[in-house]
Motif scaffolding. Structure first.
Motif, mmCIF file in Angstrom:
data_model
loop_
_atom_site.group_PDB
_atom_site.id
_atom_site.type_symbol
_atom_site.label_atom_id
_atom_site.label_comp_id
_atom_site.label_asym_id
_atom_site.label_seq_id
_atom_site.Cartn_x
_atom_site.Cartn_y
_atom_site.Cartn_z
ATOM 1 N N ASN A 17 44.536 53.478 2.463
ATOM 2 C CA ASN A 17 45.443 52.461 3.005
ATOM 3 C C ASN A 17 46.800 52.472 2.311
ATOM 4 O O ASN A 17 47.775 51.935 2.834
ATOM 5 N N GLN A 23 48.071 57.163 6.779
ATOM 6 C CA GLN A 23 48.247 56.099 7.772
ATOM 7 C C GLN A 23 48.994 56.622 8.998
ATOM 8 O O GLN A 23 48.690 56.242 10.133
ATOM 9 N N SER A 24 49.966 57.509 8.764
ATOM 10 C CA SER A 24 50.681 58.118 9.886
ATOM 11 C C SER A 24 49.734 58.936 10.742
ATOM 12 O O SER A 24 49.719 58.824 11.976
ATOM 13 N N LEU A 26 46.517 58.747 10.980
ATOM 14 C CA LEU A 26 45.507 57.916 11.638
ATOM 15 C C LEU A 26 46.038 57.286 12.921
ATOM 16 O O LEU A 26 45.264 56.853 13.775
ATOM 17 N N ASN A 27 47.352 57.254 13.053
ATOM 18 C CA ASN A 27 47.961 56.711 14.270
ATOM 19 C C ASN A 27 48.028 57.731 15.399
ATOM 20 O O ASN A 27 48.348 57.376 16.534
ATOM 21 N N PHE A 28 47.721 59.011 15.080
ATOM 22 C CA PHE A 28 47.739 60.058 16.097
ATOM 23 C C PHE A 28 46.353 60.190 16.714
ATOM 24 O O PHE A 28 45.424 60.700 16.098
ATOM 25 N N LYS A 29 46.195 59.751 17.934
ATOM 26 C CA LYS A 29 44.894 59.821 18.598
ATOM 27 C C LYS A 29 44.456 61.256 18.861
ATOM 28 O O LYS A 29 43.266 61.571 18.859
ATOM 29 N N HIS A 58 37.795 59.621 12.836
ATOM 30 C CA HIS A 58 39.099 59.887 13.441
ATOM 31 C C HIS A 58 39.421 61.375 13.496
ATOM 32 O O HIS A 58 40.024 61.847 14.468
ATOM 33 N N ASP A 98 56.121 59.400 5.615
ATOM 34 C CA ASP A 98 55.941 58.728 6.906
ATOM 35 C C ASP A 98 56.240 59.749 8.008
ATOM 36 O O ASP A 98 57.392 60.078 8.276
ATOM 37 N N MET A 101 55.975 60.084 15.045
ATOM 38 C CA MET A 101 55.060 60.380 16.152
ATOM 39 C C MET A 101 55.435 61.667 16.880
ATOM 40 O O MET A 101 54.592 62.350 17.434
#
Length: 271
Positions: A17, A23-24, A26-29, A58, A98, A101
């Motif tokens: 976390n 974290q970046s 984990l935001n990519f599906k 994930h 960071d 996307m």
């Protein structure tokens, strides 16, 4: 999404976390079915079961390795390089970048447009200033103004590790990191070696926000530790280049003088 990409992320005493990089990602599906995520954890404690389940759910292709003895970055990279498949790419990541996307879409497009290029670099900013890639003037790193994305010459260019994407073709020709290097200097070492064998690299039209540990540190003891590591690394990087090594050693002395005056201590002269 690129299916033959291995992303290595080095953690040190951070929970997932607390890692901007993880974290970046984990935001990519799309990562669920593509790419290999190699987390090398140098922390004293292994990540908890809940975090591991989250990562494993994930990332379909997840490798997690815990080494509390704090393995050198050069050895980590060499180990991962030795595990790469043919026709693959390696992406290096610190734990505090960071990642936008758009990064992987732009990377994939540029690899298709430049199939014979072996190095792809994001534009890295610290405190709103472009710090990587930069010009390497040996005793000074020169910031590049008005840098445009695309193919540029590799001569006298240096770059920060994080976000760097390298084709396995380059590693297959024999390059490995000098394992005398520990946690600083691996990026300068790679760039100096890369420019000997490749004339060009590709700058991606994508920006990373990154923290520079030396410039951003207010802790004098930590700054001293980093400065000593940088001096040690420079001696290794230029060990086979007598003239350059003497210039770098002299510059180390000049920088030490400036740091001693700034922080009102003579500790920066010590080894």
């Amino acid at each position: 999404m690129i299916s033959n990409l291995t992303i290595v992320i080095c953690l040190y005493n951070k929970d997932i976390n607390e890692s901007a990089t993880l974290q970046s990602l984990l935001n990519f599906k799309d990562f669920k079915d593509y790419s290999t995520i190699f987390i090398w954890d140098n922390s004293k404690e292994v990540i908890n079961q809940e975090s591991f389940i989250l990562l494993n759910n994930h990332f379909k292709n997840l490798i997690y390795k815990h080494t509390p003895e704090n393995v050198a970055l050069s050895k980590i990279y060499n180990t991962v390089i030795d595990s790469l498949e043919e026709d693959s790419y390696l992406m290096l990541c610190d734990d505090d970048s960071d990642i936008p996307m758009s990064f992987f879409e732009i990377l994939e497009e540029q690899i298709k447009l430049n199939p014979y290029q072996d190095l792809f670099l994001p534009q890295i900013y610290s405190n709103l200033v472009l710090v990587s890639p930069a010009k390497d003037f040996l005793i000074k790193t020169g910031l590049i103004k008005n840098l445009k994305a695309g193919t540029i010459g590799s001569s006298n260019i240096t770059a920060i590790n994080s976000g760097m994407v390298i084709s396995n073709r380059f590693f297959n020709e024999g390059f490995r990191y000098d394992e005398r290097l520990r946690f600083y200097g691996t990026d300068n070492y790679f760039m100096s070696q890369y420019s000997k064998f490749r004339k060009n690299l590709v700058v991606l039209d994508v920006k990373f926000v990154h923290s520079l540990s030396f410039n951003d540190s207010s802790d004098i003891s930590n700054k001293l530790r980093i400065f000593r590591e940088i001096k040690r690394s420079n001696a290794i990087i230029y060990s086979d280049q007598f003239f350059k090594r003497q210039i770098v050693l002299f510059n180390n002395l000049v920088v030490a003088c400036k740091l001693c005056l700034k922080h009102k201590t003579l500790r920066f002269f010590s080894n």
